[in-house]
Design a protein around this motif. Structure first.
Motif, PDB file in Angstrom:
ATOM      1  N   HIS A  48     -19.964  37.029  51.202  1.00  0.00           N
ATOM      2  CA  HIS A  48     -20.763  37.037  49.966  1.00  0.00           C
ATOM      3  C   HIS A  48     -21.973  37.949  50.183  1.00  0.00           C
ATOM      4  O   HIS A  48     -23.124  37.516  50.181  1.00  0.00           O
ATOM      5  CB  HIS A  48     -21.178  35.627  49.552  1.00  0.00           C
ATOM      6  CG  HIS A  48     -21.871  34.829  50.615  1.00  0.00           C
ATOM      7  ND1 HIS A  48     -21.241  34.385  51.748  1.00  0.00           N
ATOM      8  CD2 HIS A  48     -23.152  34.412  50.710  1.00  0.00           C
ATOM      9  CE1 HIS A  48     -22.109  33.728  52.491  1.00  0.00           C
ATOM     10  NE2 HIS A  48     -23.284  33.727  51.888  1.00  0.00           N
ATOM     11  N   CYS A  50     -23.697  40.002  48.493  1.00  0.00           N
ATOM     12  CA  CYS A  50     -24.846  40.096  47.570  1.00  0.00           C
ATOM     13  C   CYS A  50     -25.514  38.738  47.380  1.00  0.00           C
ATOM     14  O   CYS A  50     -26.396  38.596  46.531  1.00  0.00           O
ATOM     15  CB  CYS A  50     -24.399  40.673  46.232  1.00  0.00           C
ATOM     16  SG  CYS A  50     -23.452  39.528  45.237  1.00  0.00           S
ATOM     17  N   GLY A  52     -24.070  36.005  46.305  1.00  0.00           N
ATOM     18  CA  GLY A  52     -23.520  35.257  45.174  1.00  0.00           C
ATOM     19  C   GLY A  52     -24.124  35.644  43.845  1.00  0.00           C
ATOM     20  O   GLY A  52     -24.178  34.839  42.914  1.00  0.00           O
ATOM     21  N   CYS A  54     -23.129  38.264  41.790  1.00  0.00           N
ATOM     22  CA  CYS A  54     -22.250  39.074  40.950  1.00  0.00           C
ATOM     23  C   CYS A  54     -22.619  40.555  41.043  1.00  0.00           C
ATOM     24  O   CYS A  54     -22.763  41.238  40.034  1.00  0.00           O
ATOM     25  CB  CYS A  54     -22.283  38.577  39.502  1.00  0.00           C
ATOM     26  SG  CYS A  54     -20.874  39.150  38.531  1.00  0.00           S
ATOM     27  N   ALA A  55     -22.793  41.034  42.280  1.00  0.00           N
ATOM     28  CA  ALA A  55     -23.190  42.423  42.466  1.00  0.00           C
ATOM     29  C   ALA A  55     -22.381  43.126  43.562  1.00  0.00           C
ATOM     30  O   ALA A  55     -22.736  44.219  43.966  1.00  0.00           O
ATOM     31  CB  ALA A  55     -24.677  42.499  42.797  1.00  0.00           C
ATOM     32  N   CYS A  56     -21.324  42.476  44.043  1.00  0.00           N
ATOM     33  CA  CYS A  56     -20.463  43.130  45.033  1.00  0.00           C
ATOM     34  C   CYS A  56     -19.042  42.627  44.755  1.00  0.00           C
ATOM     35  O   CYS A  56     -18.795  42.042  43.712  1.00  0.00           O
ATOM     36  CB  CYS A  56     -20.907  42.784  46.459  1.00  0.00           C
ATOM     37  SG  CYS A  56     -20.620  41.065  46.947  1.00  0.00           S
ATOM     38  N   CYS A  59     -16.618  38.575  47.712  1.00  0.00           N
ATOM     39  CA  CYS A  59     -16.181  37.188  47.558  1.00  0.00           C
ATOM     40  C   CYS A  59     -14.873  37.101  46.759  1.00  0.00           C
ATOM     41  O   CYS A  59     -14.502  36.028  46.300  1.00  0.00           O
ATOM     42  CB  CYS A  59     -17.267  36.373  46.855  1.00  0.00           C
ATOM     43  SG  CYS A  59     -17.608  36.964  45.190  1.00  0.00           S
ATOM     44  N   CYS A  95     -17.980  33.732  43.713  1.00  0.00           N
ATOM     45  CA  CYS A  95     -19.327  33.234  43.392  1.00  0.00           C
ATOM     46  C   CYS A  95     -19.513  32.987  41.904  1.00  0.00           C
ATOM     47  O   CYS A  95     -20.519  32.399  41.506  1.00  0.00           O
ATOM     48  CB  CYS A  95     -20.390  34.199  43.907  1.00  0.00           C
ATOM     49  SG  CYS A  95     -20.433  35.774  43.035  1.00  0.00           S
TER      50      CYS A  95
HETATM   51  S1  FES Z   1     -20.951  37.439  46.508  1.00  0.00           S
HETATM   52 FE1  FES Z   1     -21.286  39.367  45.653  1.00  0.00          FE
HETATM   53  S2  FES Z   1     -20.185  39.226  43.814  1.00  0.00           S
HETATM   54 FE2  FES Z   1     -19.818  37.323  44.709  1.00  0.00          FE
END
Ligand code: FES
Length: 122
Positions: A48, A50, A52, A54-56, A59, A95
């Motif tokens: 995870h 980033c 969690g 919502c930027a990579c 996950c 995430c």
């Molecule tokens: S941890 Fe980065 S998008 Fe889910």
């Protein structure tokens, strides 16, 4: 109780977690009650990068059962998923995918490669 079965493409032993979605959050990364939140809160590692947010796409998980029991993906999640290696029609970001039903069994596969790992070995 909800149940989540986690299968690792890498061959690590699978895990089955039973939990009460009403008790979320279980950890501090990702949406409360998300696959990432449940896994981390039960001692199971999921990438995870980033945190969690919502930027990579590290996950990324493939949902084999219970796809329709998860919260709907946002446009931002869909856009990120497009960049995930090994995307499938039932891919989600761990995430962001929240398990909302307390009487369900979700089965997810954690793909072997994420963008992080792919770039490390390049
Ligand atoms: S941890 Fe980065 S998008 Fe889910």
């Amino acid at each position: 109780m909800a149940k989540i079965r986690v299968i690792f493409e890498s061959g690590e032993p699978e895990h089955v977690i039973e939990f009460d979605p009403a008790k979320a959050p279980f950890h501090h990364d990702g949406q409360p009650g998300s696959i990432l939140d449940v896994l981390l809160g039960h001692g199971i590692h999921l990438e995870h990068a980033c945190g969690g947010n919502c930027a990579c796409t590290t996950c990324h998980v493939i949902v084999k059962q219970g796809f329709d029991k998860l919260s709907e993906a946002s446009e931002q999640e869909e856009d990120l998923l497009d960049k995930a290696p090994g995307l499938t029609p039932t891919s989600r970001l761990g995430c962001q995918a929240v398990i909302e039903d307390s009487d369900t069994e979700i089965v997810v596969v954690v793909p072997r490669f994420t963008i992080n790992q792919a770039s490390e070995s390049a």
